[in-house]
Design an enzyme around this catalytic site. Structure first.
Site, PDB file in Angstrom:
ATOM      1  N   ARG A  82     -22.147   1.314   6.642  1.00 18.16           N
ATOM      2  CA  ARG A  82     -20.906   1.541   7.391  1.00 18.16           C
ATOM      3  C   ARG A  82     -19.795   1.969   6.433  1.00 18.16           C
ATOM      4  O   ARG A  82     -18.978   2.831   6.757  1.00 18.16           O
ATOM      5  CB  ARG A  82     -20.498   0.287   8.162  1.00 18.16           C
ATOM      6  CG  ARG A  82     -21.418  -0.046   9.322  1.00 18.16           C
ATOM      7  CD  ARG A  82     -20.913  -1.231  10.106  1.00 18.16           C
ATOM      8  NE  ARG A  82     -19.684  -0.916  10.832  1.00 18.16           N
ATOM      9  CZ  ARG A  82     -18.895  -1.837  11.394  1.00 18.16           C
ATOM     10  NH1 ARG A  82     -19.201  -3.123  11.286  1.00 18.16           N
ATOM     11  NH2 ARG A  82     -17.809  -1.472  12.027  1.00 18.16           N
TER      12      ARG A  82
ATOM     13  N   CYS B  50     -12.868  -5.915   6.760  1.00 14.58           N
ATOM     14  CA  CYS B  50     -14.210  -5.766   7.312  1.00 14.58           C
ATOM     15  C   CYS B  50     -14.100  -4.877   8.534  1.00 14.58           C
ATOM     16  O   CYS B  50     -13.364  -3.898   8.525  1.00 14.58           O
ATOM     17  CB  CYS B  50     -14.816  -7.130   7.619  1.00 14.58           C
ATOM     18  SG  CYS B  50     -13.830  -8.129   8.763  1.00 14.58           S
TER      19      CYS B  50
END
Length: 275
Positions: A172, A230
Site C-alpha cells: 500500500r 497508517c
C-alpha cells in the site's frame, strides 16, 4: 510505565488492592463490530467498547476514523468504570491495533495508567464469561494534548524535517494496491514501517531491544522527531506504542492516509523508499 502487560501480570494486579478496569475492544476492519463475539464470551469483568462508534467519529473529511470528541470519549470511559486514578488494561482479539487505539486515546487525553494486554484475547488461557458487568461510574475527565498529534500539514513537514513512518503494508505504501482509499501511495518523504513487523508470529510485541534496533535502522536515532501514520489512525497507534517500548516518543497523524488521499491537492508519492 511500560505500555503493555502480560496475562500473569494482569491476573496478579486484578487480585490486588487496585484492580484494573478491563476494556474489550475487539474490532475487525470492514467487519461487524465485536459486540456479538464479546457477548458470546469475554474475559471476566471486561467491558466492551466499540471502536467505530465510541473511539471515533463518523467517517468524513477527517478520514475513516476521525478522533472522537473528547467529551464523548470521556463519557464512554466513565460508563466503562474508568476513573482518573484507575489502572486500565485494554485488549482486542489479538492483532493489537484496536487496543492500541484505545490506549493512545486514553494517553492523549491524560490518563497516566493504561496498558495493552500483550497478545490480546488470543493470549488468554483462563475461562471466558458471558456475564455483562455493570461497573460503577468512573470520574475520568479528558484533558487532550498529553500525546503528540499531527495534522496533515504537520505530517508533511515532519516527512521533510524529521522521520515520518508509514505503518501500512509495504504494497500500500508503494501504491501497488489500494483497497480502501481514493488513491494508492504515500506521503512524500515518509518511510515504510509496517506495523506487522512490531510483533512475532503469535502477535506478541517483540522485545524492546529488537524494536529499538528496528526503529534505529529506519532512522529513529534518538534526536530526530518521529511521527506515524497508517490508513485511518488505528494501526498507527500500535506503531506509536511499539516506538514507546523502544524508548521513543512519537506523534500520531490521526487522519492518516484516508484523510490525506481524499484531498486531491495533496501530493502522492509511489514506489519504494525515499533515498
Amino acid at each position: 510505565m511500560k505500555p503493555i502487560i502480560t496475562e500473569s501480570e494482569y491476573l496478579s494486579e486484578s487480585a490486588g488492592p487496585r484492580p484494573p478496569v478491563l476494556l474489550d475492544v475487539r474490532w475487525q476492519l470492514g467487519g461487524p463490530n465485536g459486540r456479538a463475539d464479546y457477548e458470546a464470551g469475554h474475559i471476566p469483568g471486561a467491558v466492551y467498547v466499540d471502536l467505530d462508534s465510541e473511539l471515533a467519529r463518523p467517517a468524513g473529511t477527517g478520514g475513516r476514523h476521525p478522533l472522537p470528541d473528547p467529551e464523548d470519549f470521556g463519557a464512554v470511559m466513565r460508563r466503562a468504570g474508568v476513573g482518573r486514578r484507575t489502572p486500565v488494561v485494554v485488549h482486542d482479539g489479538g492483532q493489537g491495533w484496536a487496543a492500541a487505539r484505545a490506549w493512545w486515546l486514553l494517553r492523549w487525553t491524560g490518563h497516566l495508567d493504561v496498558r495493552v494486554l500483550d497478545g490480546g484475547l488470543a493470549a488468554w488461557t483462563g475461562a471466558l464469561s458471558t456475564d455483562i458487568p455493570k461497573p460503577e461510574e468512573g470520574d475520568f475527565e479528558p484533558q487532550p494534548g498529553a500525546m503528540g498529534l499531527l495534522h496533515a500539514d504537520g505530517a508533511a513537514e515532519l516527512a521533510r524535517s524529521g522521520l515520518l513512518l508509514d505503518a501500512r503494508a509495504a504494497e500500500r505504501y508503494r501504491g501497488d494496491v489500494e483497497p480502501l482509499d481514493r488513491v494508492g501511495g504515500h506521503i512524500p518523504g515518509a518511510v515504510s514501517a509496517p506495523t506487522t513487523q512490531n510483533v512475532d508470529e503469535g502477535g506478541y510485541f517483540l522485545p524492546a531491544g529488537s524494536l529499538a534496533s528496528r526503529f534505529t535502522a529506519l532512522g529513529a536515532d534518538g534526536t530526530t522527531e518521529v511521527g506515524v501514520y497508517c490508513g485511518s489512525g488505528v494501526s498507527g497507534a500500535h506503531e506509536v506504542l511499539a516506538l514507546e517500548l523502544a524508548g521513543h516518543r512519537a506523534a500520531l497523524y490521526a487522519g492518516s492516509w484516508s484523510e490525506w488521499s481524499s484531498d486531491e491537492s495533496r501530493p502522492v508519492a509511489t514506489g519504494p523508499e525515499p533515498a
